[in-house]
Enzyme design. Structure first.
Site, PDB file in Angstrom:
ATOM      1  CB  SER A  69      -0.955   0.006   1.199  1.00  0.00           C
ATOM      2  OG  SER A  69      -2.077  -0.813   0.937  1.00  0.00           O
ATOM      3  CE  LYS A 102      -4.390   1.910  -0.917  1.00  0.00           C
ATOM      4  NZ  LYS A 102      -3.828   0.646  -0.438  1.00  0.00           N
ATOM      5  CB  SER A 111      -4.558   1.667   3.617  1.00  0.00           C
ATOM      6  OG  SER A 111      -3.687   1.164   2.622  1.00  0.00           O
TER       7      SER A 111
END
Length: 205
Positions: free
Chosen positions: A52, A55, A112
């Site tokens: 993640s 991101k 997230s």
């Protein structure tokens, strides 16, 4: 100031010793971001799956779009069927549901949420692939030579059928420093709890 530096040095020494004692990481980098003084380094340029953390790059591309006037924080984005089906951490978007850029950024950076990250990409880029290309271009512009991007959210190949996004501790540190340049992003990444979908549930960081 000297006392603070000593406390920082002792904390770093203790943290480093503990990390070495039970090292479960493959690579790491600790820097002081204003001067870029390296405090600890271990294979800082090795490429590993980002998960993640990619991101951050998604958010930076979104900020570029906001600064160019392509969208505003209040621009509505309609979730596509493909975004609604993205798995992993999510806010359970439904096909056709509409959220402002602000809400999807909040879901992406606080929770997230992979579906929110995908919806942002499709809504702002026109397609997932076009937005991923923007993320690649942004990585190149920032000099992130260790970063390769295939998704807007970082899900593994088993979920996407695509190669995994990869980066290095050095590149991720630069991404993080860039994120912290924006007051709006600083607020989001430091938010502990936030309401979503008109308060139906809370996002937990």
């Amino acid at each position: 100031m000297r006392r603070n530096l000593l406390a920082l040095a002792l904390l770093l020494a203790a943290t480093t010793a503990a990390a070495r004692a039970e090292a479960t990481y493959r690579a790491a980098l600790v820097v002081e971001p204003r001067t870029w003084t390296v405090l600890y380094s271990r294979d800082p340029h090795i490429q590993l799956p980002t998960a993640s953390m990619i991101k951050m790059l998604n958010a930076l591309v979104a900020m570029d779009a906001i600064e160019r006037g392509e969208v505003t924080w209040d621009t509505p984005i309609r979730a596509t069927r493909e975004s609604a089906l993205v798995e992993g951490s999510q806010v359970y978007l439904e096909e056709g549901e509409v959220f402002a850029v602000r809400d999807l950024m909040k879901a992406m950076l606080v929770k997230s949420a992979n579906d929110a990250a995908d919806a942002l990409a499709v809504g702002m880029g026109g397609s997932r692939e076009a937005y991923v290309q923007r993320m690649r271009d942004k990585a190149r512009a920032l000099g992130l030579a260790d970063t390769i991007v295939f998704t807007p959210h970082g899900l593994p190949t088993s979920d996407t059928g695509l190669p995994e996004d990869k980066s290095s501790p050095a590149d991720l540190a630069h991404m993080g420093a860039e994120v912290l340049r924006y007051p709006e992003l600083r607020v989001l990444v430091s938010t502990r709890l936030a309401p979503f979908r008109h308060g139906e549930f809370e996002l937990f960081n």
